[in-house]
Design a protein around this motif. Sequence first.
Motif, PDB file in Angstrom:
ATOM      1  N   ASP A 106       1.170  -1.686   0.152  1.00  0.00           N
ATOM      2  CA  ASP A 106      -0.020   0.344  -0.293  1.00  0.00           C
ATOM      3  C   ASP A 106       0.944   1.260   0.256  1.00  0.00           C
ATOM      4  O   ASP A 106       2.027   0.938   0.838  1.00  0.00           O
ATOM      5  N   HIS A 107       0.429   2.332  -1.056  1.00  0.00           N
ATOM      6  CA  HIS A 107       0.845   3.378  -0.156  1.00  0.00           C
ATOM      7  C   HIS A 107      -0.197   3.839  -0.164  1.00  0.00           C
ATOM      8  O   HIS A 107      -1.078   4.467  -1.078  1.00  0.00           O
ATOM      9  N   LEU A 108      -0.975   4.580   0.924  1.00  0.00           N
ATOM     10  CA  LEU A 108      -2.342   5.335   0.727  1.00  0.00           C
ATOM     11  C   LEU A 108      -2.252   7.003   0.072  1.00  0.00           C
ATOM     12  O   LEU A 108      -0.996   7.338   0.478  1.00  0.00           O
ATOM     13  N   VAL A 109      -3.601   7.243  -0.981  1.00  0.00           N
ATOM     14  CA  VAL A 109      -3.731   8.432  -1.457  1.00  0.00           C
ATOM     15  C   VAL A 109      -4.891   9.224  -0.341  1.00  0.00           C
ATOM     16  O   VAL A 109      -5.736   8.623  -0.017  1.00  0.00           O
ATOM     17  N   THR A 110      -4.731  10.569  -0.702  1.00  0.00           N
ATOM     18  CA  THR A 110      -5.817  11.356  -0.714  1.00  0.00           C
ATOM     19  C   THR A 110      -6.646  11.442  -1.698  1.00  0.00           C
ATOM     20  O   THR A 110      -8.162  11.998  -1.313  1.00  0.00           O
ATOM     21  N   ASP A 111      -6.453  10.927  -3.117  1.00  0.00           N
ATOM     22  CA  ASP A 111      -7.087  11.802  -3.845  1.00  0.00           C
ATOM     23  C   ASP A 111      -8.135  10.583  -3.590  1.00  0.00           C
ATOM     24  O   ASP A 111      -9.290   9.598  -4.324  1.00  0.00           O
ATOM     25  N   PRO A 112      -9.757  11.601  -3.317  1.00  0.00           N
ATOM     26  CA  PRO A 112     -11.074  11.002  -3.757  1.00  0.00           C
ATOM     27  C   PRO A 112     -11.386   9.646  -4.318  1.00  0.00           C
ATOM     28  O   PRO A 112     -12.345   9.077  -4.604  1.00  0.00           O
ATOM     29  N   GLN A 113     -10.640   9.917  -5.954  1.00  0.00           N
ATOM     30  CA  GLN A 113     -10.996   8.766  -6.674  1.00  0.00           C
ATOM     31  C   GLN A 113     -10.709   7.426  -6.784  1.00  0.00           C
ATOM     32  O   GLN A 113     -11.512   7.053  -7.481  1.00  0.00           O
ATOM     33  N   PHE A 114      -9.564   7.163  -5.473  1.00  0.00           N
ATOM     34  CA  PHE A 114      -9.710   6.556  -5.314  1.00  0.00           C
ATOM     35  C   PHE A 114     -10.448   5.381  -4.172  1.00  0.00           C
ATOM     36  O   PHE A 114     -10.511   4.726  -3.851  1.00  0.00           O
ATOM     37  N   SER A 115     -11.984   6.790  -4.218  1.00  0.00           N
ATOM     38  CA  SER A 115     -12.940   5.926  -3.192  1.00  0.00           C
ATOM     39  C   SER A 115     -14.287   6.385  -3.740  1.00  0.00           C
ATOM     40  O   SER A 115     -15.203   6.283  -2.644  1.00  0.00           O
ATOM     41  N   ARG A 116     -14.371   6.759  -5.159  1.00  0.00           N
ATOM     42  CA  ARG A 116     -15.254   7.511  -5.403  1.00  0.00           C
ATOM     43  C   ARG A 116     -17.092   6.049  -5.292  1.00  0.00           C
ATOM     44  O   ARG A 116     -16.368   5.511  -6.168  1.00  0.00           O
ATOM     45  N   GLY A 117     -17.682   6.804  -4.684  1.00  0.00           N
ATOM     46  CA  GLY A 117     -18.816   6.219  -4.584  1.00  0.00           C
ATOM     47  C   GLY A 117     -19.110   4.880  -3.836  1.00  0.00           C
ATOM     48  O   GLY A 117     -19.459   3.817  -4.321  1.00  0.00           O
ATOM     49  N   GLY A 118     -17.728   4.567  -2.712  1.00  0.00           N
ATOM     50  CA  GLY A 118     -17.780   3.276  -2.676  1.00  0.00           C
ATOM     51  C   GLY A 118     -17.148   2.126  -3.225  1.00  0.00           C
ATOM     52  O   GLY A 118     -17.484   0.991  -2.855  1.00  0.00           O
ATOM     53  N   THR A 119     -16.257   2.565  -4.961  1.00  0.00           N
ATOM     54  CA  THR A 119     -15.516   1.370  -4.614  1.00  0.00           C
ATOM     55  C   THR A 119     -14.466   2.188  -5.363  1.00  0.00           C
ATOM     56  O   THR A 119     -13.558   3.403  -4.740  1.00  0.00           O
ATOM     57  N   PHE A 120     -13.383   1.602  -4.058  1.00  0.00           N
ATOM     58  CA  PHE A 120     -12.412   1.541  -3.069  1.00  0.00           C
ATOM     59  C   PHE A 120     -11.166   0.901  -4.616  1.00  0.00           C
ATOM     60  O   PHE A 120     -11.402  -0.679  -4.723  1.00  0.00           O
ATOM     61  N   ARG A 121     -10.023   1.570  -4.834  1.00  0.00           N
ATOM     62  CA  ARG A 121      -9.292   1.274  -6.709  1.00  0.00           C
ATOM     63  C   ARG A 121      -6.998   0.955  -5.251  1.00  0.00           C
ATOM     64  O   ARG A 121      -7.428   1.409  -4.875  1.00  0.00           O
ATOM     65  N   ALA A 122      -7.200   0.583  -6.403  1.00  0.00           N
ATOM     66  CA  ALA A 122      -5.346   0.397  -6.064  1.00  0.00           C
ATOM     67  C   ALA A 122      -4.666   0.584  -7.593  1.00  0.00           C
ATOM     68  O   ALA A 122      -5.927  -0.396  -8.267  1.00  0.00           O
ATOM     69  N   CYS A 123      -4.370   1.337  -7.356  1.00  0.00           N
ATOM     70  CA  CYS A 123      -3.131   1.052  -8.779  1.00  0.00           C
ATOM     71  C   CYS A 123      -1.599   1.231  -8.790  1.00  0.00           C
ATOM     72  O   CYS A 123      -1.337   2.096  -7.916  1.00  0.00           O
ATOM     73  N   ARG A 124      -1.223   0.374  -9.888  1.00  0.00           N
ATOM     74  CA  ARG A 124       0.417   0.310  -9.203  1.00  0.00           C
ATOM     75  C   ARG A 124       1.267   1.668  -9.699  1.00  0.00           C
ATOM     76  O   ARG A 124       0.766   2.000 -10.833  1.00  0.00           O
ATOM     77  N   ARG A 125       2.139   1.582  -9.308  1.00  0.00           N
ATOM     78  CA  ARG A 125       2.920   3.043  -9.009  1.00  0.00           C
ATOM     79  C   ARG A 125       4.207   1.999  -9.638  1.00  0.00           C
ATOM     80  O   ARG A 125       4.922   1.198  -9.597  1.00  0.00           O
ATOM     81  N   ALA A 126       5.231   3.284 -10.196  1.00  0.00           N
ATOM     82  CA  ALA A 126       6.512   2.788 -10.928  1.00  0.00           C
ATOM     83  C   ALA A 126       8.129   2.353  -9.767  1.00  0.00           C
ATOM     84  O   ALA A 126       8.842   1.390 -10.673  1.00  0.00           O
ATOM     85  N   ASP A 127       7.649   2.429  -8.863  1.00  0.00           N
ATOM     86  CA  ASP A 127       8.653   2.100  -7.749  1.00  0.00           C
ATOM     87  C   ASP A 127       7.819   0.741  -7.368  1.00  0.00           C
ATOM     88  O   ASP A 127       8.448   0.187  -6.303  1.00  0.00           O
ATOM     89  N   GLY A 128       6.872  -0.020  -7.386  1.00  0.00           N
ATOM     90  CA  GLY A 128       6.933  -1.554  -7.533  1.00  0.00           C
ATOM     91  C   GLY A 128       5.010  -1.266  -6.331  1.00  0.00           C
ATOM     92  O   GLY A 128       4.720  -1.821  -5.327  1.00  0.00           O
ATOM     93  N   ASP A 129       5.399   0.090  -5.280  1.00  0.00           N
ATOM     94  CA  ASP A 129       4.098  -0.298  -4.755  1.00  0.00           C
ATOM     95  C   ASP A 129       3.172   0.581  -5.524  1.00  0.00           C
ATOM     96  O   ASP A 129       2.915   0.203  -6.206  1.00  0.00           O
TER      97      ASP A 129
END
Length: 250
Positions: A69-92
């Motif tokens: 995990d690398h927690l983010v404050t971007d509301p797009q990552f929990s928009r409408g109750g859909t919780f998302r995860a996206c790969r980062r360049a550093d592997g997290d």
Amino acid sequence: MSDHGSGLREWLAQKLRPRLAVPAPAAPPRRYGPPVLTADFTSAEQWVAGRSWAYPDGGPTNPGDNKLDHLVTDPQFSRGGTFRACRRADGDWDTGLLTTEGSADGFMVRAGDILDTRVRLPVETGAWPAVWTWFEGGNEVDVFEYHPDNPHLLELTNHVRGGHRGYTHASVAPGAWVDLKVEFGARSVVWWVNGVRAFADGRGVGRHWRAYLIVNLSVSAGMYHPAPAPDLTAMSFTVEHLHVHRGDDF
């Protein structure tokens, strides 16, 4: 021998005959009133995004718990109750997390409360969704945890007093909608899955227990469950609704 003596022997035989114990039916969920919390995952008053003291220093990472995990404050990552995860360049992975800890409302569940929620489980290996509680370094009760590599298994855990069950059922599966209800009892925490009483731990949380809520999608780092495949770049799970109803200690 008289009919009276025969009747007495028959009566005694009936009284002394071993009887099979008839198990009591499982108690239905308790009755409760209107919710004291109806989750609005767009509300900045109810929730804080991308920070939790369940993570070292409040986040954003938690490698000690075998998470990418690398927690983010971007509301797009929990928009409408859909919780998302996206790969980062550093592997997290940038991941969505919401908690009531530190929010304007500061809502806490307490002993006797009942939480009900409906979630859609993720399909991607490495996804680690959960609804759980936390306060001052503990007071954790997991409404559920899930890993798609164990496709039919939900993890139900009372970390406060050590109750745990891996609940297995065909209705639990990647991509499935699952209804969950938890009664945070002072003497027993009770979980219901799709209307079926799945587990009563007989331990409870104690009369003075209270905790904040956390809803998030973590990503497994590979020690306990497989990490995501190298070509996977995104994953998600959805919470359709979440309510908390106030109850008395029981």
